[in-house]
Design a protein around this motif. Structure first.
Motif, PDB file in Angstrom:
ATOM      1  N   LEU A 186       0.847  -1.190   0.000  1.00 26.66           N
ATOM      2  CA  LEU A 186       0.000   0.000   0.000  1.00 26.66           C
ATOM      3  C   LEU A 186       0.882   1.238   0.000  1.00 26.66           C
ATOM      4  O   LEU A 186       1.733   1.410   0.876  1.00 26.66           O
ATOM      5  N   VAL A 187       0.669   2.115  -0.994  1.00 25.30           N
ATOM      6  CA  VAL A 187       1.389   3.373  -1.102  1.00 25.30           C
ATOM      7  C   VAL A 187       0.410   4.501  -0.814  1.00 25.30           C
ATOM      8  O   VAL A 187      -0.646   4.597  -1.440  1.00 25.30           O
ATOM      9  N   ASN A 188       0.755   5.354   0.135  1.00 28.87           N
ATOM     10  CA  ASN A 188      -0.106   6.445   0.582  1.00 28.87           C
ATOM     11  C   ASN A 188       0.424   7.766   0.027  1.00 28.87           C
ATOM     12  O   ASN A 188       1.563   8.130   0.269  1.00 28.87           O
TER      13      ASN A 188
ATOM     14  N   GLY B 135      -9.732   6.526  -2.764  1.00 33.68           N
ATOM     15  CA  GLY B 135      -9.812   7.947  -2.454  1.00 33.68           C
ATOM     16  C   GLY B 135     -10.311   8.178  -1.043  1.00 33.68           C
ATOM     17  O   GLY B 135     -11.266   7.534  -0.598  1.00 33.68           O
ATOM     18  N   HIS B 136      -9.657   9.099  -0.332  1.00 32.69           N
ATOM     19  CA  HIS B 136     -10.035   9.442   1.044  1.00 32.69           C
ATOM     20  C   HIS B 136     -10.065  10.962   1.197  1.00 32.69           C
ATOM     21  O   HIS B 136      -9.264  11.672   0.580  1.00 32.69           O
ATOM     22  N   THR B 137     -10.960  11.456   2.036  1.00 38.59           N
ATOM     23  CA  THR B 137     -11.036  12.881   2.347  1.00 38.59           C
ATOM     24  C   THR B 137     -11.038  13.055   3.859  1.00 38.59           C
ATOM     25  O   THR B 137     -11.123  12.076   4.613  1.00 38.59           O
ATOM     26  N   ASP B 138     -10.958  14.318   4.294  1.00 33.95           N
ATOM     27  CA  ASP B 138     -11.188  14.575   5.716  1.00 33.95           C
ATOM     28  C   ASP B 138     -12.679  14.869   5.902  1.00 33.95           C
ATOM     29  O   ASP B 138     -13.477  14.681   4.989  1.00 33.95           O
ATOM     30  N   ASN B 139     -13.048  15.327   7.077  1.00 33.84           N
ATOM     31  CA  ASN B 139     -14.473  15.576   7.333  1.00 33.84           C
ATOM     32  C   ASN B 139     -14.897  17.005   7.045  1.00 33.84           C
ATOM     33  O   ASN B 139     -16.000  17.415   7.394  1.00 33.84           O
TER      34      ASN B 139
ATOM     35  N   PRO C 258     -10.300   7.548   8.462  1.00 28.07           N
ATOM     36  CA  PRO C 258      -9.205   8.501   8.713  1.00 28.07           C
ATOM     37  C   PRO C 258      -7.986   7.810   9.320  1.00 28.07           C
ATOM     38  O   PRO C 258      -8.112   6.852  10.084  1.00 28.07           O
ATOM     39  N   LEU C 259      -6.813   8.316   8.976  1.00 27.63           N
ATOM     40  CA  LEU C 259      -5.587   7.813   9.593  1.00 27.63           C
ATOM     41  C   LEU C 259      -5.428   8.343  11.006  1.00 27.63           C
ATOM     42  O   LEU C 259      -4.954   7.635  11.896  1.00 27.63           O
TER      43      LEU C 259
ATOM     44  N   ARG D 154      -4.928  17.205   6.763  1.00 23.36           N
ATOM     45  CA  ARG D 154      -4.108  17.048   5.565  1.00 23.36           C
ATOM     46  C   ARG D 154      -3.664  15.586   5.391  1.00 23.36           C
ATOM     47  O   ARG D 154      -3.633  15.066   4.288  1.00 23.36           O
ATOM     48  N   LYS D 155      -3.336  14.927   6.494  1.00 24.49           N
ATOM     49  CA  LYS D 155      -2.943  13.521   6.416  1.00 24.49           C
ATOM     50  C   LYS D 155      -4.091  12.635   5.962  1.00 24.49           C
ATOM     51  O   LYS D 155      -3.893  11.647   5.244  1.00 24.49           O
ATOM     52  N   ASN D 156      -5.304  12.977   6.365  1.00 24.69           N
ATOM     53  CA  ASN D 156      -6.458  12.160   5.997  1.00 24.69           C
ATOM     54  C   ASN D 156      -6.885  12.368   4.550  1.00 24.69           C
ATOM     55  O   ASN D 156      -7.542  11.503   3.973  1.00 24.69           O
TER      56      ASN D 156
END
Length: 248
Positions: free
Chosen positions: A127-129, A169-173, A220-221, A231-233
Motif C-alpha cells: 500500500l502506497v499512501n 480515495g479518502h477525504t477529511d471531514n 481517517p488515519l 491534511r494527512k487524511n
C-alpha cells in the motif's frame, strides 16, 4: 568403715560449636552458586530472544517499510523459526520483496518522495499512501499538471510487476463542498477514478487489472482535530495486490 569417694576426671573436650555444621554451610554455598548460574543462563536466553525480535524488524528500518504481522506470530518467535523463514522464502515472498524494493526506489527520487507519505507491506500486497494535495486542488478531482510524476511511477510499477491495483480515495471531514461534489463520497470516488483513468489512458494498463473506490472520510488515519491531521487524511492510496485477490 571408711567411705570411698570417686572423683570424676575434669572434662577436657572442647565445647561444641554453635550454629550450622560445616558441611551444611558448604552445601548452601554450592546451591547459591548453582542458582546464580541458572539465573545467568536465563538472562542470556532472554537477551537472545530480544535480539532476534530486533533482527526481525531490521528490514523495516533499512527500507522504511512497515511490515504488518500478527501479534501471535511475534510471541511465538524462536531462533529456529527465523532460520526456517529465511531459507524457505517462497516465490510470492520474493515477488513481494521485489515490488517493495521497486516502489522504494521510485519514492527515493526527489519529486516522488515529497508526494508520498508512506509504504506498508503485508502478505497480500503493498500500500502506497499519497497526499491528495500533490495531485488535486481542494474540492476538485482534476489532476494537477505535475500529478503525472506520481502516476507515471504507478504505471511503471504496473508494467514491471504482475500485480493488480486498487485506487482508494479518502477525504477529511471538512472538504470543500460544491454543486459537482455535494458530499465527500462523490469527491473521493471522483479523485480515485480520475487517477485510474490517467493510468489506463497514459499507461495502456488493462482496465481489468484496476479498480477505483471512494471512502469519503470514513477511514481517517488520525483524528480530524487539527489542520495537519486533516491534511494527512486527505490522501489517495494505491494498493498493489495479487491478481487472485479481489481486494478493495
Amino acid at each position: 568403715m571408711a567411705k570411698v569417694v570417686i572423683i570424676k576426671p575434669k572434662n577436657t573436650d572442647p565445647p561444641p560449636e554453635e550454629g550450622l555444621p560445616p558441611w551444611m554451610a558448604t552445601f548452601a554455598d554450592m546451591v547459591t552458586l548453582l542458582l546464580c548460574f541458572f539465573v545467568l543462563l536465563l538472562s542470556f536466553a532472554n537477551n537472545d530472544l530480544a535480539k532476534f525480535k530486533e533482527l526481525l524488524g531490521s528490514l523495516k528500518d533499512a527500507f522504511g517499510v512497515k511490515m504488518e504481522r500478527k501479534e501471535e506470530d511475534n510471541l511465538a518467535l524462536v531462533p529456529s523459526d527465523l532460520k526456517r523463514k529465511e531459507v524457505k522464502m517462497d516465490s510470492n515472498d520474493k515477488r513481494l520483496l521485489g515490488l517493495v524494493l521497486r516502489i522504494k526506489a521510485l519514492l527515493d527520487q526527489e519529486d516522488a518522495t515529497r508526494k508520498s507519505s508512506g509504504v506498508k507491506a503485508d502478505q497480500d500486497g503493498v500500500l502506497v499512501n499519497t497526499d491528495s494535495a500533490s495531485l488535486f486542488e481542494p474540492g476538485s478531482a482534476t489532476l494537477k499538471p505535475d500529478a503525472h510524476k506520481v502516476l507515471d511511477a504507478v504505471i511503471s510499477i504496473m508494467k514491471d510487476h504482475n500485480y493488480n491495483l486498487v485506487v482508494r480515495g479518502h477525504t477529511d471531514n471538512s472538504e470543500t463542498r460544491s454543486k459537482k461534489f455535494p458530499t465527500n463520497w462523490e469527491l473521493s470516488s471522483a479523485r480515485a477514478a480520475s487517477a485510474l483513468r490517467y493510468i489506463v489512458e497514459k499507461g495502456g494498463i488493462a482496465p481489468k487489472r484496476l479498480k477505483a473506490v471512494g471512502y469519503a472520510d470514513t477511514q481517517p488515519l488520525v483524528r480530524n482535530d487539527t489542520p495537519e491531521n486533516r491534511r494527512k487524511n486527505r490522501r489517495l492510496e494505491f494498493f498493489y495486490h495479487k491478481p487472485a485477490r479481489d481486494s478493495w
